[in-house]
Each structure stands twice: as C-alpha cells, then as structure tokens.
Design an enzyme around this catalytic site. Structure first.
Site, PDB file in Angstrom:
ATOM      1  N   TRP A 184      54.956  40.550  42.816  1.00  0.00           N
ATOM      2  CA  TRP A 184      53.558  40.123  42.753  1.00  0.00           C
ATOM      3  C   TRP A 184      53.187  39.888  41.296  1.00  0.00           C
ATOM      4  O   TRP A 184      53.951  40.216  40.419  1.00  0.00           O
ATOM      5  CB  TRP A 184      52.628  41.164  43.356  1.00  0.00           C
ATOM      6  CG  TRP A 184      52.544  42.394  42.552  1.00  0.00           C
ATOM      7  CD1 TRP A 184      53.423  43.437  42.552  1.00  0.00           C
ATOM      8  CD2 TRP A 184      51.572  42.694  41.586  1.00  0.00           C
ATOM      9  NE1 TRP A 184      53.046  44.350  41.659  1.00  0.00           N
ATOM     10  CE2 TRP A 184      51.893  43.944  41.049  1.00  0.00           C
ATOM     11  CE3 TRP A 184      50.425  42.034  41.140  1.00  0.00           C
ATOM     12  CZ2 TRP A 184      51.139  44.532  40.055  1.00  0.00           C
ATOM     13  CZ3 TRP A 184      49.673  42.626  40.157  1.00  0.00           C
ATOM     14  CH2 TRP A 184      50.034  43.875  39.624  1.00  0.00           C
ATOM     15  N   TYR A 220      45.555  39.323  46.067  1.00  0.00           N
ATOM     16  CA  TYR A 220      45.399  39.874  44.721  1.00  0.00           C
ATOM     17  C   TYR A 220      44.754  38.851  43.798  1.00  0.00           C
ATOM     18  O   TYR A 220      45.150  37.696  43.758  1.00  0.00           O
ATOM     19  CB  TYR A 220      46.769  40.273  44.171  1.00  0.00           C
ATOM     20  CG  TYR A 220      46.690  40.964  42.831  1.00  0.00           C
ATOM     21  CD1 TYR A 220      46.352  42.300  42.753  1.00  0.00           C
ATOM     22  CD2 TYR A 220      46.914  40.270  41.657  1.00  0.00           C
ATOM     23  CE1 TYR A 220      46.255  42.934  41.530  1.00  0.00           C
ATOM     24  CE2 TYR A 220      46.822  40.895  40.428  1.00  0.00           C
ATOM     25  CZ  TYR A 220      46.494  42.227  40.375  1.00  0.00           C
ATOM     26  OH  TYR A 220      46.389  42.848  39.157  1.00  0.00           O
ATOM     27  N   GLU A 228      42.250  35.140  27.276  1.00  0.00           N
ATOM     28  CA  GLU A 228      41.695  35.603  28.558  1.00  0.00           C
ATOM     29  C   GLU A 228      40.525  36.544  28.279  1.00  0.00           C
ATOM     30  O   GLU A 228      40.606  37.406  27.400  1.00  0.00           O
ATOM     31  CB  GLU A 228      42.789  36.342  29.335  1.00  0.00           C
ATOM     32  CG  GLU A 228      42.368  36.831  30.703  1.00  0.00           C
ATOM     33  CD  GLU A 228      43.531  37.489  31.463  1.00  0.00           C
ATOM     34  OE1 GLU A 228      44.473  37.973  30.806  1.00  0.00           O
ATOM     35  OE2 GLU A 228      43.482  37.491  32.697  1.00  0.00           O
ATOM     36  N   ASP A 245      42.062  46.060  32.138  1.00  0.00           N
ATOM     37  CA  ASP A 245      42.892  47.240  31.837  1.00  0.00           C
ATOM     38  C   ASP A 245      43.339  47.267  30.370  1.00  0.00           C
ATOM     39  O   ASP A 245      43.957  48.249  29.934  1.00  0.00           O
ATOM     40  CB  ASP A 245      44.086  47.375  32.792  1.00  0.00           C
ATOM     41  CG  ASP A 245      44.876  46.109  33.002  1.00  0.00           C
ATOM     42  OD1 ASP A 245      44.397  45.222  33.738  1.00  0.00           O
ATOM     43  OD2 ASP A 245      45.970  46.001  32.446  1.00  0.00           O
ATOM     44  N   ARG A 275      52.073  35.357  26.851  1.00  0.00           N
ATOM     45  CA  ARG A 275      50.999  36.085  27.535  1.00  0.00           C
ATOM     46  C   ARG A 275      50.948  37.575  27.209  1.00  0.00           C
ATOM     47  O   ARG A 275      50.190  38.323  27.842  1.00  0.00           O
ATOM     48  CB  ARG A 275      51.184  35.933  29.060  1.00  0.00           C
ATOM     49  CG  ARG A 275      50.847  34.583  29.590  1.00  0.00           C
ATOM     50  CD  ARG A 275      49.347  34.328  29.558  1.00  0.00           C
ATOM     51  NE  ARG A 275      48.644  35.062  30.593  1.00  0.00           N
ATOM     52  CZ  ARG A 275      47.477  35.692  30.429  1.00  0.00           C
ATOM     53  NH1 ARG A 275      46.892  35.740  29.252  1.00  0.00           N
ATOM     54  NH2 ARG A 275      46.900  36.295  31.445  1.00  0.00           N
ATOM     55  N   ARG A 289      40.461  30.330  35.052  1.00  0.00           N
ATOM     56  CA  ARG A 289      41.606  30.617  35.903  1.00  0.00           C
ATOM     57  C   ARG A 289      41.105  30.571  37.326  1.00  0.00           C
ATOM     58  O   ARG A 289      40.083  31.186  37.641  1.00  0.00           O
ATOM     59  CB  ARG A 289      42.158  32.010  35.577  1.00  0.00           C
ATOM     60  CG  ARG A 289      43.426  32.345  36.328  1.00  0.00           C
ATOM     61  CD  ARG A 289      43.858  33.790  36.113  1.00  0.00           C
ATOM     62  NE  ARG A 289      43.378  34.657  37.157  1.00  0.00           N
ATOM     63  CZ  ARG A 289      43.947  35.818  37.506  1.00  0.00           C
ATOM     64  NH1 ARG A 289      45.029  36.235  36.866  1.00  0.00           N
ATOM     65  NH2 ARG A 289      43.449  36.556  38.461  1.00  0.00           N
ATOM     66  N   HIS A 346      51.406  35.163  39.715  1.00  0.00           N
ATOM     67  CA  HIS A 346      51.709  36.594  39.893  1.00  0.00           C
ATOM     68  C   HIS A 346      53.164  36.873  40.287  1.00  0.00           C
ATOM     69  O   HIS A 346      53.419  37.739  41.134  1.00  0.00           O
ATOM     70  CB  HIS A 346      50.754  37.240  40.898  1.00  0.00           C
ATOM     71  CG  HIS A 346      49.361  37.373  40.366  1.00  0.00           C
ATOM     72  ND1 HIS A 346      49.056  38.104  39.247  1.00  0.00           N
ATOM     73  CD2 HIS A 346      48.189  36.826  40.788  1.00  0.00           C
ATOM     74  CE1 HIS A 346      47.746  38.027  39.012  1.00  0.00           C
ATOM     75  NE2 HIS A 346      47.203  37.254  39.917  1.00  0.00           N
ATOM     76  N   GLU A 402      50.807  30.328  35.256  1.00  0.00           N
ATOM     77  CA  GLU A 402      51.240  31.621  34.714  1.00  0.00           C
ATOM     78  C   GLU A 402      52.141  32.358  35.700  1.00  0.00           C
ATOM     79  O   GLU A 402      51.899  32.321  36.914  1.00  0.00           O
ATOM     80  CB  GLU A 402      49.974  32.462  34.443  1.00  0.00           C
ATOM     81  CG  GLU A 402      50.238  33.894  34.053  1.00  0.00           C
ATOM     82  CD  GLU A 402      48.939  34.695  33.904  1.00  0.00           C
ATOM     83  OE1 GLU A 402      47.850  34.097  33.944  1.00  0.00           O
ATOM     84  OE2 GLU A 402      49.036  35.916  33.764  1.00  0.00           O
ATOM     85  N   GLU A 459      52.858  38.871  30.494  1.00  0.00           N
ATOM     86  CA  GLU A 459      51.947  40.023  30.517  1.00  0.00           C
ATOM     87  C   GLU A 459      52.671  41.328  30.823  1.00  0.00           C
ATOM     88  O   GLU A 459      52.161  42.396  30.496  1.00  0.00           O
ATOM     89  CB  GLU A 459      50.794  39.805  31.504  1.00  0.00           C
ATOM     90  CG  GLU A 459      51.204  39.824  32.961  1.00  0.00           C
ATOM     91  CD  GLU A 459      50.046  39.572  33.910  1.00  0.00           C
ATOM     92  OE1 GLU A 459      49.269  38.638  33.663  1.00  0.00           O
ATOM     93  OE2 GLU A 459      49.931  40.304  34.895  1.00  0.00           O
ATOM     94  N   ASP A 475      47.378  31.632  38.111  1.00  0.00           N
ATOM     95  CA  ASP A 475      48.348  32.728  37.984  1.00  0.00           C
ATOM     96  C   ASP A 475      49.144  32.854  39.277  1.00  0.00           C
ATOM     97  O   ASP A 475      48.572  33.108  40.345  1.00  0.00           O
ATOM     98  CB  ASP A 475      47.573  34.028  37.694  1.00  0.00           C
ATOM     99  CG  ASP A 475      48.467  35.155  37.201  1.00  0.00           C
ATOM    100  OD1 ASP A 475      49.692  35.103  37.453  1.00  0.00           O
ATOM    101  OD2 ASP A 475      47.938  36.083  36.563  1.00  0.00           O
TER     102      ASP A 475
HETATM  103  O1  EZ4 Z   1      47.668  41.767  37.077  1.00  0.00           O
HETATM  104  O2  EZ4 Z   1      46.064  43.275  34.290  1.00  0.00           O
HETATM  105  O3  EZ4 Z   1      46.591  37.581  34.154  1.00  0.00           O
HETATM  106  N1  EZ4 Z   1      46.169  38.651  34.461  1.00  0.00           N
HETATM  107  C1  EZ4 Z   1      46.666  39.422  35.415  1.00  0.00           C
HETATM  108  C2  EZ4 Z   1      46.099  40.807  35.558  1.00  0.00           C
HETATM  109  C3  EZ4 Z   1      47.182  41.846  35.779  1.00  0.00           C
HETATM  110  C4  EZ4 Z   1      46.650  43.240  35.542  1.00  0.00           C
HETATM  111  C5  EZ4 Z   1      47.765  44.267  35.663  1.00  0.00           C
HETATM  112  O4  EZ4 Z   1      47.405  45.458  35.094  1.00  0.00           O
HETATM  113  O5  EZ4 Z   1      47.557  39.020  36.110  1.00  0.00           O
HETATM  114  O6  EZ4 Z   1      45.189  40.866  36.591  1.00  0.00           O
HETATM  115 CO    CO Z   2      48.560  37.372  35.044  1.00  0.00          CO
END
Ligand code: EZ4
Ligand code: CO
Length: 413
Positions: A413, A159, A350, A327, A294, A147, A223, A247, A273, A221
């Site tokens: 985001w 981010y 991932e 996480d 996801r 990624r 976001h 993504e 996600e 990603d």
């Molecule tokens: O933002 O797990 O694809 N992965 C992500 C992660 C999420 C975090 C949020 O808790 O986008 O970094």
């Molecule tokens: Co993501």
C-alpha cells in the site's frame, strides 16, 4: 560550549509525535522531529536509551562530525528508526546553530533561492463530485497544485480518501487509534482491488482536466500498489492528462521496477517517502528513473543528509518534493521549508495543515499565503515546543491500516 541535555518528548495532540530537545551549556535550545508513524516508541527508545548519553559534552557546532559519529559509529547503518533518530539530532543542532547566528536556518543553507514555496494540497472524495468540490475549495485557498485521490467503485474505504461529505475539508490522518479514541491494539484492515482502480482512475483524470483546465497541477499517489507492468501501463494510459507527478507507483524498495515504468511512459514519477538513505536512490537518480525525491527530512537523517541527497539529485535534473503529511511534526515541516527555500532544484512541497491541538503544542512561525509557504524569519527553525501543552496529551498507540486484496491476500500500500 557543549551539549548539556538531550531530552525526548512524546506527545499525542490528536496524533503521536516524538521530539528531541537539545540544550546547550549556555542555555540555547534546539528541537528535532523523530516521529515514525506507527512505530514512535522505537525511535524514542533509540534516542533516549542509546543516543542521548553520547551527546552530552559534545560541541554542538560540530554538526557534520556528529552526523558521521551517529551514522558510522554504531556499526548498524540506515533503517527508518536509526535515520529518524539521527534526523532529530541533526535538526536540533542546525536549529541551535542558526539561533546562535541570529538568522533563519535557510540563510545558513545558502539563502533564499525563491520568494515562496509552491505547496500542494490533498483533495479527495469518495465520488467525482466530492473530489471536484474539494479541488475547488483548495483553489479558493490559492492552491495551484492538488493531489487527487478518489474512491474505487466496489471498494469501501480507500486509503487517502476522505469519508466526509462534499465540501468538508479532509483532515488526513492515516494512523488510526481504536474507534473510541483509545490506544489501538492492531491496525484496521482495508480491502483493495488493483484492476478496479486501474480501470477507474484514467476517467477521473480526464474529467478533472475537462473541468479544471490545463493550468491545474494534478498529482496522484499510487501508494506502492501496482506491479511494475501495471504501473507501466497506468503511467502510459494517463499521459494525455499530463500529471505533475505519479507518486509511489510501485513498491519503493525495488529500484529497478522504475526502469520498466520509465521505458513506457513520460508521466513524471515521484518516490521516496519510505526511504531513509541516499543509497535507496542510487539507481533511481543515476539512471534518471524518477523526477522528484519524496523523502521526509525526518526520515532521511535530517537537514545534513537531505541537502546532500538533493544536491546529488540536482546533477541529474531531478527536483525535490519533500514529504509533508501530518505525521511529520511542525519541526520536521519547518526543516523542509528552510531547505525548499534554499535549494536550487526545488520542485513542490506537500502541505497538510496540522490540527489545532498540534499547533498548541508546537508554536510555528511558517506561513501559508495564496498557495505558497514560507519558513518565516525567526532565528533557527522557527518552531518552539510548549512542554506544558505537550504533557497534557498522553501517547496513544495508533497504526497505519493494512491492505488486503479482495481474496484476503495482504497487499502493498
Ligand atoms: O502514507 O504519511 O504522500 N503521502 C502519503 C502519506 C503517508 C503517511 C505515512 O505515514 O502517502 O499519507
Ligand atoms: Co505518498
């Protein structure tokens, strides 16, 4: 036999995790991950204050029945807190069932459909050279998929992008404590400019293809930061670079936004996600608006619910891309790996390795070798939590950052 105890363990070995421990009357222990980044204690309370007493005395073998009891029984369905709590119970019961059978969990899900699980790594850098160095570093570890996230000229911290120098492996930890490591009282704020991002990114993908060739699987990603028409144009602009997936191009709760993106581009799309139910995907799957699911096992009601979701996706030719950030605890990660190995429509997994403190608390038996993960052959999920080690790390509140546009508006985001 029946469930004798259900205990909730909150620990913070560098980041927060919520774990459910279920113990049967004959002493078998099952583990479940209930970590909801930035809102951990809500799930700990849901489990400890509302669910634990309902489990005592139940037959631990009745996994489907327990899932339906916890999903339909309380009247209030779905939502990230509820579904993370149900996921933890479900994982723990599957862990127990597989331990009692003396087999790794994937054997109860139909057995292995492949020899290894292709993993993708997180390569990032504030500028192109740092990003390219990170990609090279992951290729040297055997990864065939990365990624890629990078800084945007004119913006500060973005981010998902490492602020560390070139060549430094990024320990991606999106939830932030206070600067001195103590509990946060509010999220940090980052600024964002979609127009600058959209102008910058296609050139980055062009350079990656030129430097790394056609064999590298490139993921990215978004976001949730683009509007539907911005995402449609972006997905079209980057078609020549043949991404493995784009993504979260638009905010996840708006399923029909993906119709617009789909009408304009053949860039493969991944989303989910932040989803917690198969119903979040109903339009996306039946209209074939996405290519990869996801969801995290931890946030979608556990193994029982994920297996059904992925079987539903399979009917439409849609594959898995199970969420695996730091996480998700090693327990949630193990649950993902058993599913990945067993299902037919596996796409990619991932993989963000946990820090050393986390791996002291959670003893894992899954492996990474030359680009591929494997859940291992231990009976059950193959992860055990060390309660003494866990007790040494006190809960420390941390938040995901908030994004504001450069004019100050709170943004997706
Ligand atoms: O933002 O797990 O694809 N992965 C992500 C992660 C999420 C975090 C949020 O808790 O986008 O970094
Ligand atoms: Co993501």
């Amino acid at each position: 036999m029946s469930i004798e105890r259900a205990d909730v363990i909150v620990t913070s070995p560098g980041r927060n995790f919520v774990t459910l421990k279920i113990t049967t009357s004959d002493g078998v222990v099952g583990w479940g991950d209930a970590t909801l980044n930035g809102r951990e204690l809500a799930v700990a309370s849901y489990l400890g204050d509302h669910v634990a007493s309902m489990l005592i005395g139940r037959d631990e073998d009745r996994i489907e029945d327990t899932w339906q009891y916890l999903y339909r029984g309380p009247y209030w369905r779905r939502g990230p807190v509820t579904m993370a709590a149900i996921a933890a119970v479900d994982m723990a019961l599957w862990d127990i069932k597989a331990k009692k059978a003396g087999v790794p969990l994937y054997q109860l899900l139909g057995g292995a459909s492949r020899s290894g699980i292709r993993a993708y790594a997180h390569a990032s850098g504030t500028d192109y050279q740092a990003l390219a160095n990170a990609i090279t570093g992951y290729q040297e570890l055997g990864f065939t998929a990365v990624r890629v996230q990078t800084g945007v000229p004119g913006l500060g911290q973005v981010y998902g992008v490492s602020a560390a120098g070139p060549g430094v492996r990024y320990d991606y930890e999106p939830a932030k404590r206070a600067a001195d490591g103590s509990a946060a009282t509010a999220p940090t704020e980052e600024s964002w400019d979609t127009a600058g991002y959209l102008a910058h990114m296609p050139g980055v993908f062009e350079r990656i293809r030129a430097d790394f060739g056609t064999g590298l699987r490139i993921l990215h990603d978004g976001h949730h930061r683009m509007s539907p028409i911005e995402a449609a144009r972006f997905a079209k602009d980057i078609e020549p670079y043949k991404l493995f997936w784009l993504e979260d191009c638009t905010p996840g709760e708006d399923q029909t936004a993906l119709r617009l993106v789909r009408q304009h581009s053949t860039t493969p799309l991944a989303i989910g996600e932040v989803f917690n139910s198969v119903y979040d995907y109903q339009t996306l799957i039946t209209e074939r608006l996405i290519d990869y699911v996801r969801s995290a096992v931890t946030h979608t009601g556990g193994i029982t619910a994920m297996k059904k979701l992925l079987d539903f996706a399979a009917i439409y030719g849609i594959r898995s891309g199970i969420h695996g950030p730091t996480d998700i605890s090693p327990i949630g990660m193990a649950a993902a790996l058993h599913l990945d190995l067993a299902i037919h429509n596996f796409g990619i997994q991932e993989y963000m390795p946990h820090n050393e403190q986390t791996l002291e608390v959670f003893q894992t038996s899954f492996t990474f070798d030359d680009g591929f993960l494997h859940p291992g052959e231990q009976p059950g999920l193959g992860v055990e939590l060390d309660e003494d080690a866990a007790a040494a790390f006190e809960y420390t509140k941390a938040y995901l950052p908030v994004n504001r546009l450069t004019d100050g508006t709170v943004h997706d985001w």
